[in-house]
Design an enzyme around this catalytic site. Structure first.
Site, mmCIF file in Angstrom:
data_model
loop_
_atom_site.group_PDB
_atom_site.id
_atom_site.type_symbol
_atom_site.label_atom_id
_atom_site.label_comp_id
_atom_site.label_asym_id
_atom_site.label_seq_id
_atom_site.Cartn_x
_atom_site.Cartn_y
_atom_site.Cartn_z
ATOM 1 C CG ASP A 85 -2.029 0.959 1.219
ATOM 2 O OD1 ASP A 85 -1.869 2.033 0.613
ATOM 3 O OD2 ASP A 85 -3.081 0.668 1.827
ATOM 4 C CG ASP A 96 -4.397 5.522 0.198
ATOM 5 O OD1 ASP A 96 -3.603 4.579 0.069
ATOM 6 O OD2 ASP A 96 -5.152 5.672 1.189
ATOM 7 C CG HIS A 156 -9.557 7.086 3.300
ATOM 8 N ND1 HIS A 156 -8.652 7.910 2.711
ATOM 9 C CD2 HIS A 156 -9.045 5.820 3.167
ATOM 10 C CE1 HIS A 156 -7.627 7.190 2.267
ATOM 11 N NE2 HIS A 156 -7.841 5.916 2.515
ATOM 12 C CG HIS A 164 -7.686 8.201 6.716
ATOM 13 N ND1 HIS A 164 -8.256 6.983 6.956
ATOM 14 C CD2 HIS A 164 -6.574 7.936 5.997
ATOM 15 C CE1 HIS A 164 -7.501 6.028 6.423
ATOM 16 N NE2 HIS A 164 -6.472 6.588 5.842
ATOM 17 C CD GLU A 188 -8.103 1.734 2.271
ATOM 18 O OE1 GLU A 188 -7.178 0.935 2.460
ATOM 19 O OE2 GLU A 188 -8.057 2.923 2.613
ATOM 20 C CD GLU A 281 -6.162 2.560 -0.586
ATOM 21 O OE1 GLU A 281 -5.141 1.982 -0.187
ATOM 22 O OE2 GLU A 281 -6.661 3.538 -0.003
HETATM 23 MN MN MN Z 1 -3.799 2.817 1.159
HETATM 24 MN MN MN Z 2 -6.497 4.299 1.997
#
Ligand code: MN
Ligand code: MN
Length: 295
Positions: A85, A96, A156, A164, A188, A281
């Site tokens: 990630d 992200d 998010h 976030h 995600e 994600e």
């Molecule tokens: Mn992530």
């Molecule tokens: Mn994330």
């Protein structure tokens, strides 16, 4: 429709796509957690972005928030299920994204469940849709594969220097935020062979400055560390291994956490022992009739 930081998001998007390709090739050759994480972080900088957070290498029942320590010696094993990630940031605007892999393909179906859940979630995203409808797509898809979504991990909203930013995209049918054009979200899905819930583990290598805290810290070592963090990472997460001055580092980190100046992000482990968790994600911008998918 004007979107705050759109050009930055698009720039970060181009870079994130390149890192994704690089990362997927890298894990075929390298097995060291530290080598994988630091190579991706270096590549991110080489391409002109900053890592939005430390690269997470979360294996098997660890769902998230594992990043190597300074002298980490852990190696990926052929039977492992690995989540990589990572984030690419341009002037505070972040992408992200994550992928899962298993070197010997033992977890192919579990990985497919998370990837398919993400695809199905993306297929319903547009302005006016509820986050509950997205959660439902994710939950239904993962259950069709015979697994459970991880209910206490969520996608998010993202804002400038804020990973976030308040709105959650649940991985189950829950929530009630209505998507608006121009909002930026990470979705995600996590698919699990276990309980579908995660708990905090003991291992913690990721921290971030608490924007609400004041910077009046008594211990000189802690004060110095807080200054370094504020200057180098602002409110973004950082890894303990990123800090140059390692002397008494964990004492200072714990001291600052106790005073509320830092947030800690311990590893998140499946509640059930010996479970496996997969993740997919991506980050997107909500459009009137769909989504601009950034990775
Ligand atoms: Mn992530
Ligand atoms: Mn994330």
């Amino acid at each position: 429709m004007e979107i705050d930081g759109l050009d930055k998001y698009l720039e970060a998007s181009q870079i994130a796509k390149k890192i994704m390709k690089y990362g997927r090739e890298l894990v075929k050759k390298e097995t060291g957690y530290l080598k994988i994480a630091s190579s991706i972080e270096e590549e991110t900088k080489k391409l002109g972005a900053k890592p939005a957070f430390p690269v997470n290498i979360s294996v098997n029942g660890i769902a998230a928030h594992d990043t190597p320590e300074l002298n980490d010696t852990r190696e990926v094993k052929p039977t492992d299920l690995v989540k990589v990630d990572f984030g690419a940031m341009i002037e505070g605007f972040c992408i992200d994204t994550a992928f899962s892999y298993s070197p010997n393909n033992a977890h192919a179906k579990l990985i497919e469940a998370a990837e398919m859940a993400l695809q199905n979630a993306l297929s319903v995203v547009k302005a006016g849709v509820s986050t509950k409808a997205i959660g439902k797509e994710i939950e239904t898809t993962i259950k069709q594969y015979g697994y459970l979504p991880v209910e206490n991990l969520c996608g998010h909203s993202l804002e400038e220097y804020n990973l976030h930013a308040g709105v959650e995209i649940p991985n189950v049918e829950r929530g009630g935020h209505i998507l608006k054009e121009g909002e930026v979200f990470a979705i995600e899905p996590f698919a699990s062979t276990g309980a579908g819930r995660v708990n905090d583990g003991d291992y913690c290598q990721i921290w971030s400055l608490n924007p609400q805290s004041n910077l009046n810290v008594r211990l000189p070592k802690s004060r110095e560390l807080l200054g370094t963090v504020a200057e180098s990472y602002m409110t973004m997460p950082f890894a303990a291994r990123w800090i140059k001055n390692q002397s008494m580092l964990f004492l200072s980190l714990r001291d600052l956490e106790k005073q509320g100046a830092l947030e800690s992000y311990p590893v998140l482990k499946e509640a059930k022992k010996d479970a496996f968790v997969s993740q997919a994600e991506t980050t997107l911008i909500v459009e009137e009739n769909g989504a601009k998918i950034l990775v």
